[in-house]
Scaffold this active site. Structure first.
Site, PDB file in Angstrom:
ATOM      1  N   ASP B   8      48.629  39.736  53.193  1.00  0.00           N
ATOM      2  CA  ASP B   8      47.557  40.206  52.323  1.00  0.00           C
ATOM      3  C   ASP B   8      46.805  38.964  51.865  1.00  0.00           C
ATOM      4  OD1 ASP B   8      45.898  41.127  50.370  1.00  0.00           O
ATOM      5  OD2 ASP B   8      47.486  41.763  48.993  1.00  0.00           O
ATOM      6  N   LYS B  70      37.484  33.759  49.908  1.00  0.00           N
ATOM      7  CA  LYS B  70      37.301  35.054  50.573  1.00  0.00           C
ATOM      8  C   LYS B  70      35.927  35.656  50.291  1.00  0.00           C
ATOM      9  CE  LYS B  70      39.752  39.462  50.960  1.00  0.00           C
ATOM     10  NZ  LYS B  70      40.827  40.235  50.337  1.00  0.00           N
ATOM     11  N   GLU B 147      42.942  47.212  53.504  1.00  0.00           N
ATOM     12  CA  GLU B 147      43.897  47.050  52.397  1.00  0.00           C
ATOM     13  C   GLU B 147      44.366  48.376  51.795  1.00  0.00           C
ATOM     14  OE1 GLU B 147      41.938  44.255  49.853  1.00  0.00           O
ATOM     15  OE2 GLU B 147      42.286  42.636  51.274  1.00  0.00           O
ATOM     16  N   ASP B 170      41.810  50.530  44.639  1.00  0.00           N
ATOM     17  CA  ASP B 170      42.270  49.149  44.828  1.00  0.00           C
ATOM     18  C   ASP B 170      41.260  48.192  44.214  1.00  0.00           C
ATOM     19  OD1 ASP B 170      42.983  46.663  45.685  1.00  0.00           O
ATOM     20  OD2 ASP B 170      43.048  47.130  47.812  1.00  0.00           O
TER      21      ASP B 170
END
Lengths: 466, 567
Positions: B8, B70, B147, B170
């Site tokens: 992850d 990211k 994800e 999420d």
């Protein structure tokens, strides 16, 4: 039941007419056997079958007539089926027409032919076919609906209306049919009937992704029937409820959502004079904004500018005929953003030309409708700003560029002296002479190709820089 | 055979897990922790530092430490560390090789294959760059997994028997994802997913930071926004404050000697209450509502039909998140899975399925959807720039769809098929994935010639587009690998050896000579000339004589215009 549906049931290992629960179970069981990772092709087949059936089996129209037994006819029908599967409706209609020579005036064939002719874009022929069908089966409602559809699509509104009426009386209640019927009623002066039909449709339909567009269209049409303040208020109330109840479905629509509101602004500005209506529209515009905000920020801005124009317009010396372009671009959902921009610019430039009047009107709004002024004030800057001249030139340039692509507009018509040659046209377009970007090189100058040689020894005579 | 792990790769933290001996297992780093900060930096002696040490270094040397890389994935934006500049891919790769090193050490065997999770809302560029970072780090990237799907896999494996609709919410460090799943008989069907790839815990930190900076400026008149070192310290404190406010009602921030004011060190001393923090960041939570609406509408499900809302991501620890969901959907969300570990665990489950560690007959089967609308550019409204949808978003993949199109001009003999990805109705506002020409169409009136265009999208994100001309049966197509990023740029140097190159050599040479001189041509003409030259070369390489003929003619015409001075 069509073959597709039957095949789908068979693929899922079910009997036709299985309950939704069983369909789901069967699908998930099969996904286990043919996981998408390992057998993508089989999975797609299963998925397609599931999607076809999952919302209950497709409603199969009960066929009133059965096909004639003649083998020639059956052969032609098979051809017609294949053609219409490939969406070649005209060819399919021809097959059915041929079949009719074997079984003249057979109601099954007539019905099929009329449907295909509508799809193939031959409404007049379809109307004639439907008329024949009415003779064979005078109490068959679809025969009248098809005739009505055919007449209406060919522009024979007067002829279509009684057909619609008859089909309705016989109990035909297709969604598209009813919307068309309402339009036809409008065209024939039966406004009460049209309004009744639309209200019925709006009340009884469950909206989903496929028909939400029609809902907006219906509201837009209903807006036209509001005659006085109380009617407008009632309409706005109802529309507001519709918007908030269906906000999920309405994402992605924008121009269409505003159309009913715009309608009042364009067609019935006098109604906006009632403060109650004005503030109601204002709240609606806000909830509208919440729906479209992130999708098309430009659009909300356009609506705001438009509201500004509309309010400025009331006392200015524009006649109504000056507005169609703007109304069209804001109301017409099919135009792209640039066209809208052009329409707005066009009007804005006209208003800027008459800055004095516009300013006076703006001041009036400021004092009378402060809440409204709050909304539009950021766009009013152009009228006040010290640099109005500069701003004007900038807008004019953009307008000139867009006017190359789009016709219409009042600015050039009213102020022909403003029409200068547009900039940025490609050098090789037919209408313009070639303009050299750099100086023509002399014989003894260094060659522009950068070779370091003199021009006469390098590129001269090759025709590149001549 | 080497082990496949699940990673992850988060905005602020990174976790890794593995599936072995029939269970999910977290992989611990040398510090003995499962959570590794996603920070990369260069220390004073020029060595790379990654993870906890890099995060600690960020306070001292923010100039040579990178965090939240990211967020820049998928862009070409360079990140400066010390004196050198790096691409987001290189820095992500550094982080991944660190993970690879500690995973190998922890598991005691070499690890060179991985399943990496990305936000469902990542576009193809961002996915491609994630794969490239993985490859740079020495991994074979077996699969890019969404994800929320990963989190659901982790949940689903423990609740195989359940039949329900689950909404996975999420909210991570940098991205927000929402996915609606249906579980039935051990099959996990993703019905729709959406999100906002620029919304996450970091935005909460930033708002809090901005608040602190504003207060400091009001009090002392000093603007700290340019002071990188002070900013790094405030950021660190703001994050701590946010975390603390999840459990306590107020938090006292005290940063001594944050700057020098009139020769005296000044301190930042503020108390933030939870109520204050929640008012400050209310707007951020409102931004989650729209993606939820879109997902529910796409899945055709109302809030009453949802059985569970599962919270994933560290940011969902904030009590206001659960309250906001209860307000908006009327459902009490649950922490059914570990908010920080579940994505890595889910990726590990997927890795287990791929490597055969998990028996497919007994495990979960999963179906996924395509996250973006795919279509072609058409001339429906006369503007020539309409997005005509072939595969809508949130359709279960693999999927094949065919649409029929017609010519739009009388006697049109060629059609340009341009493939776009995106949600705008205006095609050019979307992302162009590729294009190709259909030539030699019989010249007939408008609408008489019909084309069937098929899109076929598979599980690995590869889109095949083909077009068939119905009247002649001619077929043409391209393959777009979205996982690798759009149409491959072709090497065109081979045209000279191609058959028939002789005929066109002179023309191409002339064109190239013209193109090599910047002054020679107006910009618009230059563009067309370059495109025509490339197309001609392509046609030659493919040995397609008809195309070459057509392109050659275009090119000749352009040259005539260029030389003739634009007659």
């Amino acid at each position: 039941m069509t073959e597709d549906v039957q095949r789908s049931y068979a693929l899922l290992g079910l009997d036709p007419g299985a309950a939704p629960d069983e369909i789901k179970k069967a699908y998930f069981r099969l996904v286990r056997v043919h996981p998408p990772e390992k057998e993508p092709e089989e999975f797609q087949e299963i998925r397609r079958a599931y999607e076809m059936l999952k919302d209950g089996p497709p409603v199969v129209e009960e066929e009133r007539f059965s096909a004639p037994e003649d083998p020639n006819v059956l052969c032609l029908l098979e051809q017609a089926r294949r053609r219409s599967e490939r969406k070649e409706y005209r060819a399919a209609a021809d097959c059915v027409a041929d079949a009719l020579t074997f079984a003249p005036d057979h109601p099954f064939l007539l019905l099929l032919l009329a449907r295909l002719q509508i799809r193939a874009g031959n409404p007049r022929k379809a109307a004639n076919t439907a008329k024949k069908l009415q003779k064979c089966a005078p109490d068959f409602s679809e025969a009248y609906a098809l005739a009505a559809n055919g007449y209406y699509a060919s522009g024979w509104y007067k002829k279509a209306f009684p057909e619609y009426k008859k089909a309705y009386e016989l109990g035909y209640r297709d969604f598209d049919f009813l919307t068309d019927y309402a339009d036809a009623a409008d065209d024939n002066g039966a406004c009460e009937l049209a309004a009744m039909l639309r209200r019925e449709l709006l009340k009884n339909t469950k909206w989903d992704q496929s028909n939400i567009d029609s809902a907006l269209y219906l509201y837009r049409s209903e807006a036209e029937h509001c005659k006085d303040e109380s009617a407008v208020l009632a309409f706005l109330e109802e529309y507001g409820q519709f918007l908030s109840a269906n906000r999920r479905l309405l994402r992605g629509q924008s121009v269409e959502l505003a159309a009913p509101l715009m309608f009042f602004a364009v067609e019935k500005p006098q109604l906006l004079g009632f403060p109650s209506v004005y503030s109601k529209i204002d709240t609606l515009a806000e909830s509208l904004e919440r729906i479209v905000r992130d999708m098309e920020p430009d659009f909300v801005e356009n609506v705001r500018i438009f509201m500004l124009f509309t309010s400025l317009r009331m006392d200015s010396d524009f006649s109504d005929s000056d507005w169609p372009l703007l109304a069209q671009v804001v109301l017409n959902p099919n135009e792209d953003g640039r066209m809208t921009r052009y329409g707005l610019l066009d009007t804005l430039l006209c208003l800027l030309k008459e800055r004095e009047q516009s300013l006076a009107q703006l001041e009036a709004i400021r004092s009378q409708y402060p809440f409204f002024y709050q909304h539009i004030k950021e766009y009013c800057g152009v009228f006040y700003r010290d640099k109005a001249e500069e701003q004007f030139e900038k807008l004019k340039r953009e307008h000139a560029r867009l006017s190359e692509q789009y016709a219409g507009g009042q600015f050039y018509k009213r102020y022909p002296e403003e029409k200068t040659l547009p900039r940025g046209v490609l050098a090789y377009s037919d209408s313009k002479p070639f303009v050299r970007e750099t100086k023509k090189p002399g014989r003894n100058d260094p060659c522009p190709c950068g070779s370091g040689l003199k021009f006469k020894r390098c590129c001269l005579g090759k025709g590149i820089y001549d | 055979m080497s082990r496949t792990i699940g990673i992850d790769l988060g905005t602020s933290t990174t976790e890794a897990a593995v599936y072995r001996d029939g269970k999910k297992e977290l992989i611990f780093n040398p510090d003995g922790l499962a959570i590794t900060p996603s920070a990369v930096g260069i220390d004073e002696s020029g060595n790379w530092v990654v993870g906890e040490r890099a995060r600690a270094q960020y306070l001292m040397l923010p100039e040579s430490t990178a965090i939240e890389v990211k967020r820049k994935t998928g862009t070409d934006e360079a990140i400066t560390l010390g004196r050198a500049r790096y691409t987001p891919i290189e820095l992500q790769a550094k982080l991944l090789s660190y993970v690879r090193a500690y995973a190998s050490a922890y598991l005691g065997e070499s690890v060179d294959r991985a399943v990496i999770s990305v936000p469902a809302y990542f576009n193809d560029m961002q996915r491609r760059d994630t794969i490239r970072a993985g490859e740079l780090a020495g991994f074979t990237v077996e699969r890019i997994l969404n994800e929320p799907t990963a989190a659901a896999l982790s949940y689903g494996l423990d609740h195989m028997e359940e039949e329900s609709h689950v909404l996975v919410y999420d909210l991570g460090g940098g991205t927000f994802d929402v996915t609606l799943l249906e579980m039935f008989d051990g099959v996990l069907e993703v019905k729709a997913s959406g999100g906002d790839n620029q919304l996450g815990g970091k935005d909460f930190d930033e708002l809090l930071m901005e608040h602190l900076l504003g207060r400091f400026q009001d009090r002392t008149g000093k603007n700290l926004r340019k002071d990188r070192r002070a900013l790094a310290r405030i950021k660190d404190e703001a994050e701590k404050c946010k975390i603390a406010l999840s459990d306590s009602e107020s938090f006292h921030i005290l940063i001594p000697a944050i700057c020098v004011l009139g020769g005296v060190p000044a301190e930042l001393d503020e108390t933030v209450t939870r109520a204050q923090f929640e008012t400050l960041t209310k707007g951020l939570l409102q931004r989650t509502h729209e993606p939820i609406d879109t997902v529910l509408a796409d899945a055709g499900i109302t809030e009453n039909e949802i059985d569970h809302v599962i919270l994933v991501g560290g940011s969902t620890r904030m009590p206001m998140v659960a309250r906001d969901i209860l307000d908006y959907l009327g459902i009490e969300p649950v922490h059914a899975v570990h908010p920080e570990y579940s994505v890595a665990e889910g990726a590990a489950v997927q890795a287990g399925i791929i490597s055969g560690e998990i028996d497919p007959a007994e495990s979960l089967i999963m179906t996924d959807v395509n996250p973006y609308t795919l279509g072609v550019r058409t001339d429906d409204d006369g503007s020539g720039d309409c997005m005509n949808v072939v595969i809508p978003r949130n359709v279960t993949i693999p999927v094949t769809r065919t649409e029929r199109y017609t010519t739009c001009r009388d006697y049109q003999t060629e059609v340009l098929v341009e493939v776009y990805q995106g949600e705008s109705r205006i095609a050019t506002h979307n992302h162009r994935l590729g294009k190709f020409y259909i030539r030699s169409i019989p010249a007939r009136p408008v609408g008489a010639e019909e084309l069937d265009i098929s899109f076929s999208y598979d599980l690995n994100g590869i889109l095949k587009v083909s077009a068939v001309l119905l009247s002649t049966g001619m077929e043409k197509g391209i393959e777009i690998d979205m996982a690798k990023g759009g149409e491959k740029a072709q090497d065109l140097s081979g045209w000279k050896e191609a058959e028939g190159a002789k005929t066109w050599r002179a023309v191409i040479r002339t064109a190239e000579r013209l193109l090599s001189r910047p002054q020679a041509l107006p910009e618009a003409l230059r563009g067309s000339l370059r495109e025509a030259t490339d197309e001609l070369k392509k046609a030659l390489i493919h040995g397609n004589r008809e195309d070459a003929e057509a392109e050659g003619d275009t090119l000749r015409e352009l040259l005539r215009i260029a030389k003739g001075g634009g007659v």
